[in-house]
Design a protein around this motif. Structure first.
Motif, short mmCIF file in Angstrom:
data_model
loop_
_atom_site.label_atom_id
_atom_site.label_comp_id
_atom_site.label_asym_id
_atom_site.label_seq_id
_atom_site.Cartn_x
_atom_site.Cartn_y
_atom_site.Cartn_z
N ILE A 190 0.86 -1.19 0.00
CA ILE A 190 0.00 0.00 0.00
C ILE A 190 0.89 1.24 0.00
O ILE A 190 1.85 1.33 0.78
N GLU A 191 0.57 2.17 -0.88
CA GLU A 191 1.28 3.43 -0.93
C GLU A 191 0.42 4.51 -0.27
O GLU A 191 -0.76 4.66 -0.59
N ILE A 192 1.02 5.26 0.65
CA ILE A 192 0.35 6.34 1.36
C ILE A 192 0.97 7.66 0.94
O ILE A 192 2.19 7.83 0.97
N LYS A 193 0.11 8.62 0.53
CA LYS A 193 0.57 9.97 0.23
C LYS A 193 -0.20 10.96 1.11
O LYS A 193 -1.42 11.03 1.04
N LEU A 194 0.53 11.69 1.92
CA LEU A 194 -0.03 12.71 2.78
C LEU A 194 0.45 14.08 2.32
O LEU A 194 1.66 14.29 2.15
N GLU A 195 -0.49 15.00 2.10
CA GLU A 195 -0.14 16.37 1.79
C GLU A 195 -0.35 17.20 3.05
O GLU A 195 -1.49 17.35 3.53
N LEU A 196 0.74 17.74 3.61
CA LEU A 196 0.69 18.41 4.89
C LEU A 196 0.93 19.91 4.73
O LEU A 196 1.79 20.33 3.95
N GLU A 197 0.18 20.69 5.48
CA GLU A 197 0.32 22.14 5.45
C GLU A 197 1.71 22.54 5.96
O GLU A 197 2.19 22.03 6.97
N ASN A 198 2.35 23.44 5.24
CA ASN A 198 3.68 23.97 5.60
C ASN A 198 4.77 22.90 5.64
O ASN A 198 5.83 23.13 6.23
N PHE A 199 4.51 21.75 5.01
CA PHE A 199 5.53 20.70 5.00
C PHE A 199 5.66 20.07 3.62
O PHE A 199 6.75 19.73 3.19
N GLY A 200 4.54 19.90 2.93
CA GLY A 200 4.59 19.28 1.62
C GLY A 200 4.13 17.83 1.65
O GLY A 200 3.42 17.41 2.55
N GLU A 201 4.55 17.09 0.65
CA GLU A 201 4.08 15.71 0.50
C GLU A 201 4.98 14.72 1.25
O GLU A 201 6.20 14.82 1.20
N VAL A 202 4.33 13.80 1.92
CA VAL A 202 5.03 12.70 2.56
C VAL A 202 4.53 11.41 1.91
O VAL A 202 3.32 11.16 1.88
N ARG A 203 5.43 10.62 1.39
CA ARG A 203 5.05 9.41 0.66
C ARG A 203 5.75 8.19 1.26
O ARG A 203 6.95 8.22 1.49
N ARG A 204 4.98 7.15 1.53
CA ARG A 204 5.51 5.92 2.06
C ARG A 204 4.87 4.72 1.37
O ARG A 204 3.69 4.76 1.01
N VAL A 205 5.64 3.66 1.19
CA VAL A 205 5.13 2.40 0.64
C VAL A 205 5.39 1.31 1.66
O VAL A 205 6.54 1.11 2.10
N TYR A 206 4.33 0.60 2.04
CA TYR A 206 4.42 -0.47 3.04
C TYR A 206 3.99 -1.78 2.42
O TYR A 206 2.90 -1.89 1.86
N SER A 207 4.86 -2.75 2.51
CA SER A 207 4.53 -4.08 1.97
C SER A 207 3.72 -4.87 2.99
O SER A 207 3.81 -4.64 4.19
N ILE A 208 2.93 -5.81 2.47
CA ILE A 208 2.15 -6.71 3.31
C ILE A 208 2.74 -8.10 3.16
O ILE A 208 2.71 -8.68 2.07
N PRO A 209 3.30 -8.67 4.21
CA PRO A 209 3.91 -10.00 4.11
C PRO A 209 2.91 -11.04 3.65
O PRO A 209 1.72 -11.01 4.04
N ALA A 210 3.37 -11.97 2.84
CA ALA A 210 2.49 -13.05 2.39
C ALA A 210 2.16 -13.96 3.56
O ALA A 210 3.01 -14.20 4.44
N PRO A 211 0.91 -14.47 3.62
CA PRO A 211 0.52 -15.34 4.75
C PRO A 211 1.27 -16.67 4.72
O PRO A 211 1.72 -17.11 3.68
#
Length: 211
Positions: A190-211
């Motif tokens: 899952i990729e998360i993009k947060l647009e924050l006031e006075n900071f800009g964009e924060v982007r993270r990608v988190y993998s989900i381990p296979a069961p």
């Protein structure tokens, strides 16, 4: 008499020399103050950025923990309808809803280690809701709300679908899609993009381990 005049002239300062010295001293003081002011302003900016990063890091850690512990366990909502283990994206009611495992139980309470989690924006605030009861009878059954982050202008998610075939693929295989509501499987990441006031964009990608 001539020797006395020569002695006074060689050891005194004229008015022009005094004024010139004052001007030079003033310029040096001005340059020193300007440099000090710049250093103080830079330190204040760096300190503010460090505080912002610290404030952002904790919510990101919470989000990462939930995503990495996601499990393919569907639930029954308060209407008796079956909800997918993980759902979210641009066209869903909420950006992210999932079931996760590994819920700490330090007090050894008689409950499961599974937890239902939901993220959403309310104004410019990012909230996390959780339920200790998966198949709940009402919306408030075992519900908890936590404010994670303020000054959030936008939140976007993308989901890596390993089962699809497309020209727009990820380097690790699969396609990034804007919505997820698969009743039986989880995305690979899952990729998360947060647009924050006075900071800009924060982007993270988190993998989900296979069961």
């Amino acid at each position: 008499m001539s020797q006395l005049k020569l002695f006074n002239a060689s050891h005194g300062f004229t008015l022009v020399e005094v004024l010139l010295a004052m001007v030079i001293t003033s310029l040096i003081a001005l340059l020193a103050y300007s440099g000090l002011s710049t250093s103080i302003n830079a330190a204040e900016v760096h300190e503010k950025q460090a505080r912002q990063i610290a404030e952002i890091q904790l919510p990101l850690t919470v989000i990462e923990r939930d995503i990495r512990h996601a499990v393919a366990r569907s639930i029954k909502d308060e209407y008796g309808d079956t909800q997918a283990p993980l759902k979210g994206g641009a066209f869903n009611d909420y950006p992210l809803i999932l079931t996760r495992s590994g819920w700490d139980n330090p007090r050894q309470l008689p409950r499961s280690d599974l937890q239902r989690v939901r993220y959403y924006l309310q104004g410019d605030e990012l909230w996390r809701e959780s339920w200790s009861v998966l198949d709940r009878l009402s919306e408030a059954d075992g519900q908890q709300r936590t404010l994670l982050l303020k000054s959030v202008e936008n939140l976007q998610l993308a989901f890596l679908d390993s089962g699809s075939s497309s020209s727009q693929v990820s380097p690790i295989g699969g396609e990034w899609v804007d919505e997820w509501d698969n009743p039986s499987t989880l995305p690979r990441a899952i990729e998360i993009k947060l647009e924050l006031e006075n900071f800009g964009e924060v982007r993270r990608v988190y993998s989900i381990p296979a069961p």
